[in-house]
Design an enzyme around this catalytic site. Structure first.
Site, PDB file in Angstrom:
ATOM      1  N   HIS A  85      44.190  29.822  72.513  1.00 18.08           N
ATOM      2  CA  HIS A  85      44.797  29.230  73.716  1.00 18.08           C
ATOM      3  C   HIS A  85      45.063  30.296  74.776  1.00 18.08           C
ATOM      4  CE1 HIS A  85      46.527  25.855  70.929  1.00 18.08           C
ATOM      5  NE2 HIS A  85      45.204  25.856  70.980  1.00 18.08           N
ATOM      6  N   HIS A 244      41.339  19.064  74.426  1.00 15.78           N
ATOM      7  CA  HIS A 244      41.838  20.231  73.703  1.00 15.78           C
ATOM      8  C   HIS A 244      40.715  20.946  72.952  1.00 15.78           C
ATOM      9  CE1 HIS A 244      44.757  22.892  71.903  1.00 15.78           C
ATOM     10  NE2 HIS A 244      44.064  22.784  70.786  1.00 15.78           N
ATOM     11  N   ASP A 248      39.736  24.826  73.327  1.00 16.50           N
ATOM     12  CA  ASP A 248      39.480  25.737  72.212  1.00 16.50           C
ATOM     13  C   ASP A 248      38.128  26.433  72.364  1.00 16.50           C
ATOM     14  OD1 ASP A 248      41.862  25.357  70.867  1.00 16.50           O
ATOM     15  OD2 ASP A 248      41.058  23.874  69.464  1.00 16.50           O
ATOM     16  N   HIS A 271      36.355  25.777  65.751  1.00 12.97           N
ATOM     17  CA  HIS A 271      36.439  27.227  65.879  1.00 12.97           C
ATOM     18  C   HIS A 271      35.283  27.936  65.171  1.00 12.97           C
ATOM     19  CE1 HIS A 271      40.260  26.941  67.810  1.00 12.97           C
ATOM     20  NE2 HIS A 271      40.847  26.389  66.765  1.00 12.97           N
TER      21      HIS A 271
END
Length: 318
Positions: A85, A244, A248, A271
């Site tokens: 973030h 979101h 990321d 991720h």
């Protein structure tokens, strides 16, 4: 104007700090952003009892665990977790050089988004440095796949993200966010999107020592009957979830060690896939070129950038 297409490197104008808790450890964390000279890059310093116990550059080669967040470093006592973030905020604001002093093992989760970090940067402002910025320009497609999931880089005249997610819960389902990334676009459409999770996973995560600091103040929580538990609801109508995931992705790709010119697309990514796609791009010298502005101008268009012979420019391998 595509994000970050400036002629010169930048840093913040003065130090600024934030306090919060670690989303996984549940312990207090304080951080301090420090200005840095041109060529420094983004550097994280882990501080314990007043001493720097680890210094890690935010580049692809230093990315460790990517199971629930993005971790820099591989040794637990010398790593820094949940950096995505912060990295997204720095990338979106075009910050090239900064030292992030971290008093703890992970970054503070704040409200689960990038907005608090954006606000901290805006509080002190940025400073342009007298050294040209270099970029990574994608020149041919690079794609990775894992089951039904995939991610790819494509050539593009700007910086663009196209992220799609697909969850079984009807609350989320199949969502996508597509857009050219600018500081303004990031702030308005992505920066406030919070991390999210499912109530059914809470006990398992707690037992494994994760999400100890997670709460309704920093996460969107989905109940077993497919409803948002948070009283205030969602910040972006029904698609805060994909926003979101895009946030990321911005933070994970910031590990390139330089701004990139190209399009990043993903389906059911995360991720790990973001990190793997970036490594696939950077490991193929024929897939990208290093470019810089043709003259000492403050702002230039993506088409004006010219390739440079810079074999020594490989910050992602530092």
């Amino acid at each position: 104007m595509p994000i970050g297409l400036l002629g010169f490197q930048t840093t913040i104008a003065s130090p600024v700090g934030l306090d919060g808790i670690g989303v996984h450890s549940g312990t207090p964390v304080s951080i301090m952003f420090h200005p840095a000279e041109a060529g420094t890059g983004i550097v994280f310093q882990r501080v314990t009892d007043g001493e720097v116990v680890a210094e890690v550059r935010a580049v692809s080669s230093q990315v460790g665990n990517t199971d629930l967040c993005t971790v820099l470093g591989v040794q637990p006592d010398h790593s820094i977790a949940t950096v995505e973030h912060v990295m997204a905020a720095l990338y979106a604001m075009g910050i090239d050089n900064i030292v992030v002093e971290v008093h703890g093992a992970e970054m503070p989760i704040m409200d689960g988004s990038s907005e608090p970090f954006i606000e901290a940067i805006e509080q002190v402002g940025t400073k342009t440095l007298g050294v040209k910025r270099r970029y990574i320009r994608v020149v041919k497609p690079v794609r990775i796949e894992s089951g039904a999931s995939w991610s790819e880089f494509l050539p593009y005249d700007g910086t663009r993200f196209e992220v799609e997610i697909d969850f079984e819960t009807p609350l989320i389902g199949r969502q996508s966010w597509k857009g050219d990334l600018t500081a303004q676009t990031f702030k308005a459409e992505l920066s406030r999107a919070r991390t999210f999770g499912f109530m059914r996973d809470v006990e398992r995560l707690w037992a494994a020592g994760y999400a100890l600091g997670s709460s309704l103040e920093n996460s969107v929580v989905i109940s077993d009957d497919h409803a948002v538990i948070n009283i205030e609801g969602l910040r972006y109508k029904g698609d805060e979830f994909v926003r979101h995931k895009t946030l990321d992705a911005v933070g994970d790709l910031a590990m390139a060690g330089a701004q990139f010119i190209g399009c990043y697309r993903s389906y059911r990514g995360g991720h790990r896939m973001n990190a793997q796609a970036l490594k696939a791009l950077l490991s193929d010298p024929t897939a990208y070129e290093v470019v810089e502005p043709p003259a000492a101008r403050q702002r230039v268009g993506a088409r004006e950038f010219v390739a440079v012979n810079a074999p020594e420019f490989a910050p992602w391998s530092a």
